[in-house]
Structures are given as structure tokens and as C-alpha cells.
Design a protein around this motif. Sequence first.
Motif, PDB file in Angstrom:
ATOM      1  N   LEU A   1       0.831  -1.204   0.000  1.00 37.93           N
ATOM      2  CA  LEU A   1       0.000   0.000   0.000  1.00 37.93           C
ATOM      3  C   LEU A   1       0.866   1.254   0.000  1.00 37.93           C
ATOM      4  O   LEU A   1       1.805   1.387   0.791  1.00 37.93           O
ATOM      5  CB  LEU A   1      -0.900   0.007   1.239  1.00 37.93           C
ATOM      6  N   ARG A   2       0.547   2.195  -0.907  1.00 35.05           N
ATOM      7  CA  ARG A   2       1.195   3.507  -0.946  1.00 35.05           C
ATOM      8  C   ARG A   2       0.143   4.576  -0.695  1.00 35.05           C
ATOM      9  O   ARG A   2      -0.770   4.735  -1.503  1.00 35.05           O
ATOM     10  CB  ARG A   2       1.836   3.766  -2.313  1.00 35.05           C
ATOM     11  N   GLU A   3       0.264   5.294   0.378  1.00 31.99           N
ATOM     12  CA  GLU A   3      -0.683   6.374   0.671  1.00 31.99           C
ATOM     13  C   GLU A   3      -0.044   7.716   0.291  1.00 31.99           C
ATOM     14  O   GLU A   3       0.106   8.615   1.115  1.00 31.99           O
ATOM     15  CB  GLU A   3      -1.116   6.313   2.131  1.00 31.99           C
ATOM     16  N   THR A   4       0.305   7.813  -0.985  1.00 36.65           N
ATOM     17  CA  THR A   4       0.978   9.003  -1.511  1.00 36.65           C
ATOM     18  C   THR A   4       0.099   9.780  -2.477  1.00 36.65           C
ATOM     19  O   THR A   4       0.567  10.703  -3.137  1.00 36.65           O
ATOM     20  CB  THR A   4       2.280   8.599  -2.228  1.00 36.65           C
ATOM     21  N   GLY A   5      -1.173   9.408  -2.589  1.00 37.95           N
ATOM     22  CA  GLY A   5      -2.084  10.109  -3.476  1.00 37.95           C
ATOM     23  C   GLY A   5      -1.876   9.728  -4.929  1.00 37.95           C
ATOM     24  O   GLY A   5      -1.131   8.795  -5.271  1.00 37.95           O
ATOM     25  N   THR A   6      -2.577  10.442  -5.801  1.00 39.74           N
ATOM     26  CA  THR A   6      -2.396  10.319  -7.249  1.00 39.74           C
ATOM     27  C   THR A   6      -2.244  11.727  -7.817  1.00 39.74           C
ATOM     28  O   THR A   6      -2.684  12.704  -7.206  1.00 39.74           O
ATOM     29  CB  THR A   6      -3.587   9.610  -7.920  1.00 39.74           C
ATOM     30  N   LEU A   7      -1.637  11.810  -8.985  1.00 41.97           N
ATOM     31  CA  LEU A   7      -1.356  13.110  -9.581  1.00 41.97           C
ATOM     32  C   LEU A   7      -1.991  13.194 -10.961  1.00 41.97           C
ATOM     33  O   LEU A   7      -1.724  12.366 -11.832  1.00 41.97           O
ATOM     34  CB  LEU A   7       0.158  13.314  -9.692  1.00 41.97           C
ATOM     35  N   LYS A   8      -2.850  14.197 -11.143  1.00 38.59           N
ATOM     36  CA  LYS A   8      -3.513  14.450 -12.408  1.00 38.59           C
ATOM     37  C   LYS A   8      -2.794  15.606 -13.087  1.00 38.59           C
ATOM     38  O   LYS A   8      -2.484  16.622 -12.444  1.00 38.59           O
ATOM     39  CB  LYS A   8      -4.985  14.792 -12.156  1.00 38.59           C
ATOM     40  N   LEU A   9      -2.534  15.485 -14.400  1.00 38.07           N
ATOM     41  CA  LEU A   9      -1.669  16.430 -15.094  1.00 38.07           C
ATOM     42  C   LEU A   9      -2.312  16.966 -16.366  1.00 38.07           C
ATOM     43  O   LEU A   9      -3.008  16.235 -17.070  1.00 38.07           O
ATOM     44  CB  LEU A   9      -0.346  15.745 -15.460  1.00 38.07           C
TER      45      LEU A   9
ATOM     46  N   LEU B   1       9.509  13.605 -13.757  1.00 38.74           N
ATOM     47  CA  LEU B   1       8.638  13.952 -14.883  1.00 38.74           C
ATOM     48  C   LEU B   1       9.287  15.046 -15.716  1.00 38.74           C
ATOM     49  O   LEU B   1       9.890  15.985 -15.186  1.00 38.74           O
ATOM     50  CB  LEU B   1       7.270  14.434 -14.381  1.00 38.74           C
ATOM     51  N   LYS B   2       9.146  14.940 -17.011  1.00 35.13           N
ATOM     52  CA  LYS B   2       9.685  15.969 -17.895  1.00 35.13           C
ATOM     53  C   LYS B   2       8.812  17.222 -17.791  1.00 35.13           C
ATOM     54  O   LYS B   2       7.598  17.123 -17.548  1.00 35.13           O
ATOM     55  CB  LYS B   2       9.753  15.438 -19.323  1.00 35.13           C
ATOM     56  N   PRO B   3       9.385  18.405 -17.976  1.00 35.16           N
ATOM     57  CA  PRO B   3       8.644  19.659 -17.728  1.00 35.16           C
ATOM     58  C   PRO B   3       7.714  20.041 -18.876  1.00 35.16           C
ATOM     59  O   PRO B   3       7.822  21.130 -19.453  1.00 35.16           O
ATOM     60  CB  PRO B   3       9.778  20.680 -17.555  1.00 35.16           C
ATOM     61  N   ILE B   4       6.777  19.149 -19.180  1.00 37.10           N
ATOM     62  CA  ILE B   4       5.836  19.413 -20.271  1.00 37.10           C
ATOM     63  C   ILE B   4       4.434  19.730 -19.752  1.00 37.10           C
ATOM     64  O   ILE B   4       3.543  20.023 -20.539  1.00 37.10           O
ATOM     65  CB  ILE B   4       5.767  18.219 -21.251  1.00 37.10           C
ATOM     66  N   PHE B   5       4.271  19.677 -18.444  1.00 40.61           N
ATOM     67  CA  PHE B   5       2.936  19.860 -17.870  1.00 40.61           C
ATOM     68  C   PHE B   5       2.821  21.247 -17.241  1.00 40.61           C
ATOM     69  O   PHE B   5       3.672  21.667 -16.465  1.00 40.61           O
ATOM     70  CB  PHE B   5       2.642  18.778 -16.829  1.00 40.61           C
ATOM     71  N   HIS B   6       1.739  21.940 -17.571  1.00 42.31           N
ATOM     72  CA  HIS B   6       1.511  23.284 -17.050  1.00 42.31           C
ATOM     73  C   HIS B   6       0.836  23.265 -15.678  1.00 42.31           C
ATOM     74  O   HIS B   6       1.051  24.179 -14.877  1.00 42.31           O
ATOM     75  CB  HIS B   6       0.626  24.077 -18.022  1.00 42.31           C
ATOM     76  N   ALA B   7       0.000  22.263 -15.432  1.00 43.52           N
ATOM     77  CA  ALA B   7      -0.785  22.252 -14.188  1.00 43.52           C
ATOM     78  C   ALA B   7      -0.987  20.820 -13.719  1.00 43.52           C
ATOM     79  O   ALA B   7      -0.949  19.870 -14.507  1.00 43.52           O
ATOM     80  CB  ALA B   7      -2.139  22.932 -14.409  1.00 43.52           C
ATOM     81  N   GLY B   8      -1.180  20.702 -12.415  1.00 45.71           N
ATOM     82  CA  GLY B   8      -1.425  19.389 -11.840  1.00 45.71           C
ATOM     83  C   GLY B   8      -2.380  19.479 -10.673  1.00 45.71           C
ATOM     84  O   GLY B   8      -2.599  20.562 -10.099  1.00 45.71           O
ATOM     85  N   LEU B   9      -2.964  18.342 -10.328  1.00 43.86           N
ATOM     86  CA  LEU B   9      -3.824  18.242  -9.143  1.00 43.86           C
ATOM     87  C   LEU B   9      -3.401  17.003  -8.376  1.00 43.86           C
ATOM     88  O   LEU B   9      -3.525  15.882  -8.876  1.00 43.86           O
ATOM     89  CB  LEU B   9      -5.293  18.154  -9.543  1.00 43.86           C
ATOM     90  N   LEU B  10      -2.875  17.210  -7.183  1.00 42.41           N
ATOM     91  CA  LEU B  10      -2.463  16.114  -6.314  1.00 42.41           C
ATOM     92  C   LEU B  10      -3.658  15.713  -5.465  1.00 42.41           C
ATOM     93  O   LEU B  10      -4.098  16.485  -4.600  1.00 42.41           O
ATOM     94  CB  LEU B  10      -1.289  16.547  -5.441  1.00 42.41           C
ATOM     95  N   CYS B  11      -4.213  14.543  -5.730  1.00 40.91           N
ATOM     96  CA  CYS B  11      -5.379  14.039  -4.993  1.00 40.91           C
ATOM     97  C   CYS B  11      -4.869  13.310  -3.754  1.00 40.91           C
ATOM     98  O   CYS B  11      -4.443  12.147  -3.831  1.00 40.91           O
ATOM     99  CB  CYS B  11      -6.207  13.132  -5.888  1.00 40.91           C
ATOM    100  N   LEU B  12      -4.899  13.990  -2.638  1.00 38.85           N
ATOM    101  CA  LEU B  12      -4.194  13.545  -1.438  1.00 38.85           C
ATOM    102  C   LEU B  12      -4.826  12.337  -0.770  1.00 38.85           C
ATOM    103  O   LEU B  12      -4.136  11.591  -0.061  1.00 38.85           O
ATOM    104  CB  LEU B  12      -4.124  14.714  -0.443  1.00 38.85           C
TER     105      LEU B  12
END
Length: 413
Positions: free
Chosen positions: A133-141, A180-191
Motif C-alpha cells: 500500500l502507498r498512501e501518496t495520493g495520485t497526480l492528475k496532469l 517527470l519531464k517539464p511538459i505539464f503546465h498544471a497538476g492536481l495532487l489528490c491527497l
Amino acid sequence: MTRTAFVLGAGMVGVSCALSLQKRGFAVTLIDRREPGQETSYGNAGVLARSSIVPLNNPGLYGKITSYLGNRHPALNLDWSRALTRPGWLLRFLWEARASKAAARIAALESLTGSTVERHRALMAEAGVSHRLRETGTLKLWRTEAGHAAAQAEHDFLKAHGIAAQVLDRQGISGVEPALKPIFHAGLLCLENASVDSPGAVTQAYAELFRQRSGRIEKADAQRLERGASGWRVATAQGGFEADIAVVALGPWSMDLLAPLGIDPKLDVERGYHRHFKAEPGARLSRPVYDVDAAYFMAPMEEGYRVTSGVDLSRRDAPDNHRQIDQVTVSAQEAFPLEDGFATTWRGARPTLPDSLPMIGEAPRHPGLWLAFGNQHLGFSTGPITGEIVAALVCGETPPVDPTPFAPGRYIG
């Protein structure tokens, strides 16, 4: 006298149903043609998706339809010959996306996902696999400037539902996932999301827990389901099994057994693909990431980095179509230093109903026949609570959430 049950299907939903019935004193036989966790529950991104409370067919779908029609977008592939054989299903799917239905369906999904991490955490501890189990969230980009507004809107929506998330800019994304390569302008970290490093192995561990508690697991291909003298009987190539109650949790194969009984649950299938890659030396991800514009998940797994594709609406058993997985492979390599080459391309199938909600409950006009399928993309997340709903209803207890939105009677007459 001990009550008996057999559960057809040893994916996450079926194993969870078996454990929940066993906990209430049933003698349970778990039946599947393959070992536990080797079908749909094997191939997903391993996400425990607390934040996935918006149905796939939501009002925003209408604005995207035209971009999907030419089968060029990686999010969707539609086999038109398949769609035209069941036009009523597709029209119902689109009809369910209307705005007036959204709030009720969001509330229903939220009732299923709200305790997913808590329930899995407890089961993993019991099964001795807490290390997965990893309780590190998910990242939407998002790849464009428009992603800032989209990320903020989703953040505000989740906050209104009591779900914590954090909006990130380029610098923030690099801070949490520097490889991650710097191609993403925005992200949402779902904690509040979590993930596992092998969904198949977690399902197998839960099945082994069931076995250790005197559960019976049979590797057998269910061929025919029928009423028995005092309950239900399933015929398999390896012999027959009888029990007081039957639970059908066969995911996209459920309709094969139900159709001869005159039951049409309006079930259909979404196919999906994944590939595993190795990362270049020194590169790593701490959590699954979802590339919104390119429509893929990339998740760190025991086997390497798993890249999953969008929805393939082809016939369940049709030959593979690698267009989407080929497209997202290129996109994933743009985003993260994956080495060239992969061992195999895996294909699986997900069960889906027109309203994007699962079917959980007793089949109308068939006492003792319980249905637990249609969890779509959320079966791994919502398996444990699905099992608890089924077992509570079987035993006349109050379920942990309101089962009304998932009642089979909404589609089965």
C-alpha cells in the motif's frame, strides 16, 4: 445449520463478497476459471480512488463526443458495428449523462469510494500485504495553460465533497515528481487516494486470507446456473456445486450465465490495455499519474511502470486493437524517461452499466441469486464495500451505505 454460498468470480469484487459472507458464518465456495485476481483485477492502475466520484458518462461527455467520433482520440475507440447491434444501450448511456441525473449518481459513487482506502488498509493488514500500500495520493496532469482552470475547478469540486487535493504549477509538479519531464503546465495532487504496487497480488492475498479461514476455492469454468432443490446450482466442466445462495460476480462475463435465466441486466463491456516498461536509471515515480490530455495512467508497479490505455468499446472477445495503447506509449515516453521496449501488451475487459453504477443486490424474481458486477473502472477500489453490501443484505442487516442506487431492479424487470 451452517448456511452455504458459492461466489462466481474471483476478482476483487468476488473475493470481497466471499470474505464478507464468510465473516457472517457462511460456508463459501469461490469459483473461477482462473486463479484469483488474474482477469480484470490484475490489469488496472492499482489506484484506490477516493476522488473518483464523477461517472464516466457525465454532462461533460456531450461536449467531447465529436472529438471521439473519428476514433483518433486516445481516450476512446468505438467499434461502430458493435454499437449498432445494441443502439438502445448506447442511447441509454448517453441519456444517463444528462445534468439532471448527475448529483444523484455522484452521491452514489461517493458512498462507495468514501471508505475505500480505510477498508483496503484493514484487509491488507489482515492478509499480511500492508507493504504493497502507498498512501501518496495520485497526480492528475494537464499539458496546456487551460489546465490551470481545470485543476482549480476540480479542486473546488472535490473540496465541496470533503476530499482534499492540491493544485500544482510547473514548479510544484517538479517538487513532488522530479523525474517527470517539464511538459505539464498544471497538476492536481489528490491527497486522499492511495495505490498498490500489484493489484493482482493484492487480490490473491485476499483470496488466500479467505482460504486460511476455511474458505474453499475451486478453479472451474462456470457453464450453467440454475435453481436447485433448495437453493442454487452451477454446472462446470469440473462438476456441479450447490449452495443456499449464489453470488454472480463475474464482471463482464456475468451476462453469459444470466441470459439463459431470462435475466438481462443491460450489462456491456469496456476493454482496456496496458504495457510495462522499465525506467531509465535514476528515474522514479512515487505515485500513479494521469495525463489528462493524452488519456493514460502511468503507475509504478512491481513489474515496472504500467501504462494503461483509454476505453475500447469493441466486442468483448474481438481481436486486439492497439491504436490507443500505441498512442499513449508515445505520450508516456514524452512525459517520463521510459526505456524503449516492452514485454507484452495485456488486454482486459471491464463491466459497465448505462448509468456507470454497479449492480448490487438480489435478482428480481430469483430468490437467493445475488448480483455484484458493473463496477466499471472502480471494481478494485469498491470491491470491499460491495462485498459488505451484499453480505449485509443477505443477512438482513443494515448495509454500510444506501443500496438503493445499485438495486438490480432498475434494469431487471
